[in-house]
Design a protein around this motif. Sequence first.
Motif, PDB file in Angstrom:
ATOM      1  N   THR A   1      93.074  29.577  91.262  1.00  0.00           N
ATOM      2  CA  THR A   1      94.391  29.522  90.666  1.00  0.00           C
ATOM      3  C   THR A   1      94.582  28.207  89.936  1.00  0.00           C
ATOM      4  OG1 THR A   1      95.236  30.755  92.528  1.00  0.00           O
ATOM      5  CG2 THR A   1      96.860  29.688  91.152  1.00  0.00           C
TER       6      THR A   1
ATOM      7  N   THR B   1      97.790  26.397  87.617  1.00  0.00           N
ATOM      8  CA  THR B   1      99.063  26.556  86.935  1.00  0.00           C
ATOM      9  C   THR B   1      99.492  25.231  86.346  1.00  0.00           C
ATOM     10  OG1 THR B   1     100.350  26.122  88.897  1.00  0.00           O
ATOM     11  CG2 THR B   1      99.818  28.414  88.445  1.00  0.00           C
TER      12      THR B   1
ATOM     13  N   ARG C   1      95.580  33.447  89.255  1.00  0.00           N
ATOM     14  CA  ARG C   1      96.407  33.449  88.060  1.00  0.00           C
ATOM     15  C   ARG C   1      96.520  32.038  87.500  1.00  0.00           C
ATOM     16  NH1 ARG C   1     101.494  31.710  89.462  1.00  0.00           N
ATOM     17  NH2 ARG C   1     101.624  31.216  91.664  1.00  0.00           N
TER      18      ARG C   1
ATOM     19  N   GLU D   1      99.301  29.543  85.433  1.00  0.00           N
ATOM     20  CA  GLU D   1     100.640  29.345  84.889  1.00  0.00           C
ATOM     21  C   GLU D   1     100.620  28.169  83.945  1.00  0.00           C
ATOM     22  OE1 GLU D   1     103.430  30.712  88.576  1.00  0.00           O
ATOM     23  OE2 GLU D   1     104.010  28.911  87.485  1.00  0.00           O
TER      24      GLU D   1
ATOM     25  N   ASP E   1     103.440  32.659  83.553  1.00  0.00           N
ATOM     26  CA  ASP E   1     102.138  33.187  83.946  1.00  0.00           C
ATOM     27  C   ASP E   1     101.388  33.607  82.681  1.00  0.00           C
ATOM     28  OD1 ASP E   1      99.951  34.584  84.876  1.00  0.00           O
ATOM     29  OD2 ASP E   1     101.017  35.393  86.604  1.00  0.00           O
TER      30      ASP E   1
ATOM     31  N   THR F   1      98.073  34.307  82.559  1.00  0.00           N
ATOM     32  CA  THR F   1      96.779  34.901  82.906  1.00  0.00           C
ATOM     33  C   THR F   1      96.395  36.022  81.947  1.00  0.00           C
ATOM     34  OG1 THR F   1      97.425  34.492  85.186  1.00  0.00           O
ATOM     35  CG2 THR F   1      95.427  35.773  84.851  1.00  0.00           C
ATOM     36  N   ASP F   2      97.352  36.900  81.622  1.00  0.00           N
ATOM     37  CA  ASP F   2      97.019  38.059  80.796  1.00  0.00           C
ATOM     38  C   ASP F   2      97.581  37.960  79.375  1.00  0.00           C
ATOM     39  OD1 ASP F   2      95.725  39.314  82.986  1.00  0.00           O
ATOM     40  OD2 ASP F   2      97.693  39.838  83.805  1.00  0.00           O
TER      41      ASP F   2
END
Length: 306
Positions: A3, A5, A58, A60, A65, A67-68
């Motif tokens: 992760t 972020t 993920r 951030e 977010d 990620t996608d």
Amino acid sequence: MRTATASAGKHYSAVKAVDGVSFHIAEGETLCLVGESGCGKSTVGRTIMKLVEPTAGRIEAMGTDVTDLSPARMRPHRQRMQMVFQDPYSSLNPRMTAARIVAEPLEIHGMSAPAREARLAELFDMVGLPRSATGKYAHEFSGGQRQHLAIARALAPDPRLLICDEAVSALDVSIQAQILNLLIDLQRDLGLAYLFITHDLSVVDYMADRVAVMYLGRIVEIGPREAIFTRPQHPYTQALVSAAPLPDPDADRSTRIMLKGEVPSPISPPAGCHFRTRCPKAMAVCSEVYPVWKESGQSRAACHLV
Ligand code: SF4
């Protein structure tokens, strides 16, 4: 790394990275991410920028977010976070002039040609490159000048967070000092937040407001520079600090902590505390339970002994 972020706003930039450990970087502050080669510190920076895709978890960025997110939807986030790499020669397009290299991000973000011209001159002034050099190619600059050029390109879209990944490691010591001083001046003038990724503790000592120490893909200690260097809590930080180069050749090195063995593979880290196979203070519980974070003074560390 599972992760990563990061966020940056008007008043602060914040990063939450690596298996749920979180930290923030205030506007005008430098957080140095330090650890041995292969500990995952560069992956943190690249994943925050989405230059590598996480295999799980993920990312951030700016409180979102990402990620996608598609490349187009990622663009506004990238504009506010830029990266400076170790080797400017391979990160700068050899077929572009210096002007094109620096102005390309402005073009991508839709700035008009006259505004680009003005911004280009401003950026060359900011990093101390002569405006007469705009027509040169990367190979016509010295190594230090190429890093100035890479910094100008990174600053072009007016980011709030600059991720410097071993940005001075390939340079001579005197050139390193020039680049570090330039970055300090730019931070003071522009209020930039820096995530400074390095293995070099002398660079950390020079640049950091706070330090995050990484081992095997996790942050094991984080705290103000002074506390990390004078009162390290985690045995890994203690070993790193004890091995830092001392300016005095006659200084006492008897307290140096020598770590044994290699860093284990991050694919199958040791159970319990990941550092236990090299830790001089390991106990039975260390092989069973991963330590929780504990506060100690101004620092936080993940160790059963803290
Ligand atoms: Fe060493 Fe145990 Fe602390 Fe891990 S938890 S750093 S093995 S003492």
